[in-house]
Scaffold this motif. Structure first.
Motif, PDB file in Angstrom:
ATOM      1  N   LYS A   2     -10.867  -6.758  -6.362  1.00 51.01           N
ATOM      2  CA  LYS A   2     -10.770  -7.538  -5.136  1.00 51.01           C
ATOM      3  C   LYS A   2     -11.537  -6.854  -4.009  1.00 51.01           C
ATOM      4  O   LYS A   2     -11.651  -5.641  -3.975  1.00 51.01           O
ATOM      5  CB  LYS A   2      -9.304  -7.708  -4.743  1.00 51.01           C
ATOM      6  CG  LYS A   2      -8.530  -8.586  -5.717  1.00 51.01           C
ATOM      7  CD  LYS A   2      -7.068  -8.628  -5.346  1.00 51.01           C
ATOM      8  CE  LYS A   2      -6.315  -9.514  -6.334  1.00 51.01           C
ATOM      9  NZ  LYS A   2      -4.878  -9.458  -6.155  1.00 51.01           N
ATOM     10  N   ASN A   3     -12.037  -7.670  -3.064  1.00 52.90           N
ATOM     11  CA  ASN A   3     -12.783  -7.052  -1.968  1.00 52.90           C
ATOM     12  C   ASN A   3     -11.837  -6.494  -0.903  1.00 52.90           C
ATOM     13  O   ASN A   3     -10.630  -6.749  -0.908  1.00 52.90           O
ATOM     14  CB  ASN A   3     -13.775  -8.065  -1.366  1.00 52.90           C
ATOM     15  CG  ASN A   3     -13.079  -9.261  -0.735  1.00 52.90           C
ATOM     16  OD1 ASN A   3     -12.023  -9.133  -0.134  1.00 52.90           O
ATOM     17  ND2 ASN A   3     -13.689 -10.426  -0.881  1.00 52.90           N
ATOM     18  N   LEU A   4     -12.413  -5.717   0.007  1.00 60.87           N
ATOM     19  CA  LEU A   4     -11.609  -5.013   0.995  1.00 60.87           C
ATOM     20  C   LEU A   4     -10.855  -5.963   1.925  1.00 60.87           C
ATOM     21  O   LEU A   4      -9.727  -5.675   2.342  1.00 60.87           O
ATOM     22  CB  LEU A   4     -12.506  -4.073   1.814  1.00 60.87           C
ATOM     23  CG  LEU A   4     -13.310  -3.025   1.015  1.00 60.87           C
ATOM     24  CD1 LEU A   4     -14.032  -2.082   1.953  1.00 60.87           C
ATOM     25  CD2 LEU A   4     -12.401  -2.238   0.078  1.00 60.87           C
ATOM     26  N   THR A   6      -9.605  -8.838   1.164  1.00 60.61           N
ATOM     27  CA  THR A   6      -8.434  -9.346   0.446  1.00 60.61           C
ATOM     28  C   THR A   6      -7.330  -8.294   0.419  1.00 60.61           C
ATOM     29  O   THR A   6      -6.153  -8.603   0.659  1.00 60.61           O
ATOM     30  CB  THR A   6      -8.822  -9.746  -0.999  1.00 60.61           C
ATOM     31  OG1 THR A   6      -9.855 -10.713  -0.944  1.00 60.61           O
ATOM     32  CG2 THR A   6      -7.630 -10.318  -1.736  1.00 60.61           C
ATOM     33  N   TYR A   7      -7.697  -7.061   0.114  1.00 57.88           N
ATOM     34  CA  TYR A   7      -6.711  -5.976   0.128  1.00 57.88           C
ATOM     35  C   TYR A   7      -6.016  -5.882   1.489  1.00 57.88           C
ATOM     36  O   TYR A   7      -4.784  -5.803   1.579  1.00 57.88           O
ATOM     37  CB  TYR A   7      -7.379  -4.636  -0.181  1.00 57.88           C
ATOM     38  CG  TYR A   7      -7.708  -4.411  -1.634  1.00 57.88           C
ATOM     39  CD1 TYR A   7      -6.849  -4.847  -2.641  1.00 57.88           C
ATOM     40  CD2 TYR A   7      -8.870  -3.739  -2.000  1.00 57.88           C
ATOM     41  CE1 TYR A   7      -7.149  -4.627  -3.979  1.00 57.88           C
ATOM     42  CE2 TYR A   7      -9.182  -3.512  -3.333  1.00 57.88           C
ATOM     43  CZ  TYR A   7      -8.311  -3.970  -4.324  1.00 57.88           C
ATOM     44  OH  TYR A   7      -8.614  -3.744  -5.644  1.00 57.88           O
ATOM     45  N   SER A   8      -6.807  -5.880   2.546  1.00 57.81           N
ATOM     46  CA  SER A   8      -6.257  -5.739   3.895  1.00 57.81           C
ATOM     47  C   SER A   8      -5.329  -6.908   4.230  1.00 57.81           C
ATOM     48  O   SER A   8      -4.262  -6.727   4.820  1.00 57.81           O
ATOM     49  CB  SER A   8      -7.387  -5.647   4.922  1.00 57.81           C
ATOM     50  OG  SER A   8      -8.125  -4.454   4.724  1.00 57.81           O
ATOM     51  N   ILE A  11      -2.046  -6.462   2.354  1.00 58.28           N
ATOM     52  CA  ILE A  11      -1.255  -5.375   2.941  1.00 58.28           C
ATOM     53  C   ILE A  11      -0.555  -5.855   4.212  1.00 58.28           C
ATOM     54  O   ILE A  11       0.639  -5.596   4.423  1.00 58.28           O
ATOM     55  CB  ILE A  11      -2.153  -4.151   3.236  1.00 58.28           C
ATOM     56  CG1 ILE A  11      -2.588  -3.494   1.923  1.00 58.28           C
ATOM     57  CG2 ILE A  11      -1.422  -3.135   4.125  1.00 58.28           C
ATOM     58  CD1 ILE A  11      -3.685  -2.462   2.078  1.00 58.28           C
ATOM     59  N   ILE A 117       1.012  -0.869  -2.016  1.00 54.66           N
ATOM     60  CA  ILE A 117      -0.438  -0.627  -1.988  1.00 54.66           C
ATOM     61  C   ILE A 117      -0.903   0.015  -3.293  1.00 54.66           C
ATOM     62  O   ILE A 117      -1.965  -0.330  -3.817  1.00 54.66           O
ATOM     63  CB  ILE A 117      -0.814   0.245  -0.767  1.00 54.66           C
ATOM     64  CG1 ILE A 117      -0.549  -0.526   0.533  1.00 54.66           C
ATOM     65  CG2 ILE A 117      -2.281   0.682  -0.830  1.00 54.66           C
ATOM     66  CD1 ILE A 117      -0.645   0.319   1.789  1.00 54.66           C
ATOM     67  N   LEU A 120      -1.138  -2.540  -5.846  1.00 51.71           N
ATOM     68  CA  LEU A 120      -2.240  -3.454  -5.541  1.00 51.71           C
ATOM     69  C   LEU A 120      -3.595  -2.834  -5.876  1.00 51.71           C
ATOM     70  O   LEU A 120      -4.446  -3.484  -6.509  1.00 51.71           O
ATOM     71  CB  LEU A 120      -2.196  -3.814  -4.046  1.00 51.71           C
ATOM     72  CG  LEU A 120      -3.302  -4.719  -3.495  1.00 51.71           C
ATOM     73  CD1 LEU A 120      -3.154  -6.132  -4.045  1.00 51.71           C
ATOM     74  CD2 LEU A 120      -3.249  -4.738  -1.965  1.00 51.71           C
ATOM     75  N   ILE A 121      -3.785  -1.589  -5.467  1.00 49.86           N
ATOM     76  CA  ILE A 121      -5.105  -0.955  -5.561  1.00 49.86           C
ATOM     77  C   ILE A 121      -5.209   0.051  -6.704  1.00 49.86           C
ATOM     78  O   ILE A 121      -6.257   0.219  -7.314  1.00 49.86           O
ATOM     79  CB  ILE A 121      -5.449  -0.263  -4.210  1.00 49.86           C
ATOM     80  CG1 ILE A 121      -5.514  -1.310  -3.093  1.00 49.86           C
ATOM     81  CG2 ILE A 121      -6.767   0.488  -4.295  1.00 49.86           C
ATOM     82  CD1 ILE A 121      -5.737  -0.725  -1.707  1.00 49.86           C
ATOM     83  N   LEU A 175     -10.600   0.266   3.592  1.00 53.55           N
ATOM     84  CA  LEU A 175     -10.081  -1.096   3.745  1.00 53.55           C
ATOM     85  C   LEU A 175     -10.959  -1.823   4.757  1.00 53.55           C
ATOM     86  O   LEU A 175     -11.899  -1.233   5.306  1.00 53.55           O
ATOM     87  CB  LEU A 175      -8.623  -1.056   4.218  1.00 53.55           C
ATOM     88  CG  LEU A 175      -7.610  -0.464   3.229  1.00 53.55           C
ATOM     89  CD1 LEU A 175      -6.282  -0.177   3.922  1.00 53.55           C
ATOM     90  CD2 LEU A 175      -7.398  -1.396   2.039  1.00 53.55           C
TER      91      LEU A 175
END
Length: 308
Positions: A2-4, A6-8, A11, A117, A120-121, A175
């Motif tokens: 996933k791109n940053l 999406t992660y952010s 979160i 997190i 997720l990551i 992120l």
């Protein structure tokens, strides 16, 4: 992968689900603007006898010295505005200390967020901070777009005011970063400056900590200077004057954190009850409260100073 962005987003979504009201993310690097401000603040002695503020100068300015290979700082806010307030005709404690000590409650939520997190990551190294380490939390919150600093130096939000705790997660993963909050919505208002009975609020969003009621009633272990007599307006632990008069706090809404609810006896205590408080009553009312920082003897000292 996933791109940053999406992660952010995920979160922030999880942070709100956990009870945090706001969440912003910024790049972990040196706080250049804060360096001279902190140096001048210390040189002017605005920290009073809080000698610990002189320690870890470099770490306060650079999160990469707190966590190897730090890349991101997640800044979060957690509401503590109470539904019910103490009576006006009694000795008062700051609203943040009504219930259980926030350090433990929020630290637990930060651990849960870190676990999320990692799921997720993947493998993540991180450190959680809640107002108990060399982290300039308001600077990071501002840099992460969470709010702006008012004239009383506290972080403000247009739709929430300032009755919230700040916390940080420093992580070794990149992120998507938010833009700093650059607007100042205090304008020409000086209500907090005008209301401070000890003249602790200085120009340029600066507090002379050595004059602050919270400093005298919590941090100072010596006798309170007689020059401060009749200036505390019945505050025996902490002070909310500059927040109570702030127009933005008309937007404050009661929190929903069960553990922040006070012991029922807190609101029934009169001035006379406080003057006659025993250590047993102190331990009951403030069983898990941040008021324990000042200890029973410290609270008695403060009450004696107010009644003389």
């Amino acid at each position: 992968m996933k791109n940053l962005q999406t992660y952010s987003h995920l979160i922030k979504q999880e942070a709100k689900r956990s009870g945090f009201e706001s969440c912003g993310i910024s790049k972990a690097d040196f706080l250049e603007k804060e360096a001279s401000n902190l140096e001048n603040w210390l040189k002017n002695g605005f920290h009073g006898k809080m000698n610990y503020m002189e320690n870890y100068f470099d770490k306060r300015l650079d999160p990469r010295l707190l966590l190897d290979d730090a890349k991101s700082v997640i800044s979060l806010s957690y509401n503590y505005f109470p539904k019910e307030l103490q009576n006006n005709d009694t000795y008062k404690i700051a609203k943040y200390a009504y219930g259980e000590d926030y350090h433990h409650i929020i630290k637990g939520k930060l651990k849960e967020l870190t676990f999320f997190i990692e799921n997720l990551i993947g493998q993540v190294n991180g450190r959680a901070f809640v107002d108990s380490a060399p982290v300039l939390e308001r600077a990071w919150a501002e840099k992460s777009g969470v709010g702006w600093r008012g004239k009383n130096s506290l972080l403000l939000q247009k739709n929430k005011g300032s009755f919230f705790f700040l916390a940080e997660l420093i992580l070794d993963v990149e992120l998507a970063y938010d833009n700093p909050f650059k607007a100042d919505h205090c304008g020409t208002c000086t209500k907090c400056i005008d209301a401070c009975p000890t003249n602790a609020i200085l120009p340029n969003n600066t507090i002379d900590g050595s004059k602050c009621i919270s400093y005298f009633t919590i941090e100072l272990k010596d006798e309170i200077p007689t020059s401060m007599k009749r200036k505390f307006e019945d505050w025996m632990f902490g002070c909310d004057i500059c927040q109570d008069v702030c127009p933005w706090n008309r937007f404050s809404k009661p929190h929903s954190e069960e553990k922040f609810k006070p012991h029922p006896d807190l609101f029934s205590m009169s001035k006379n009850d406080w003057q006659e408080i025993t250590e047993e009553v102190f331990q009951i009312i403030f069983k898990k409260s941040a008021v324990k920082r000042t200890k029973f003897a410290g609270l008695v000292r403060n009450i004696s100073f107010l009644k003389d």
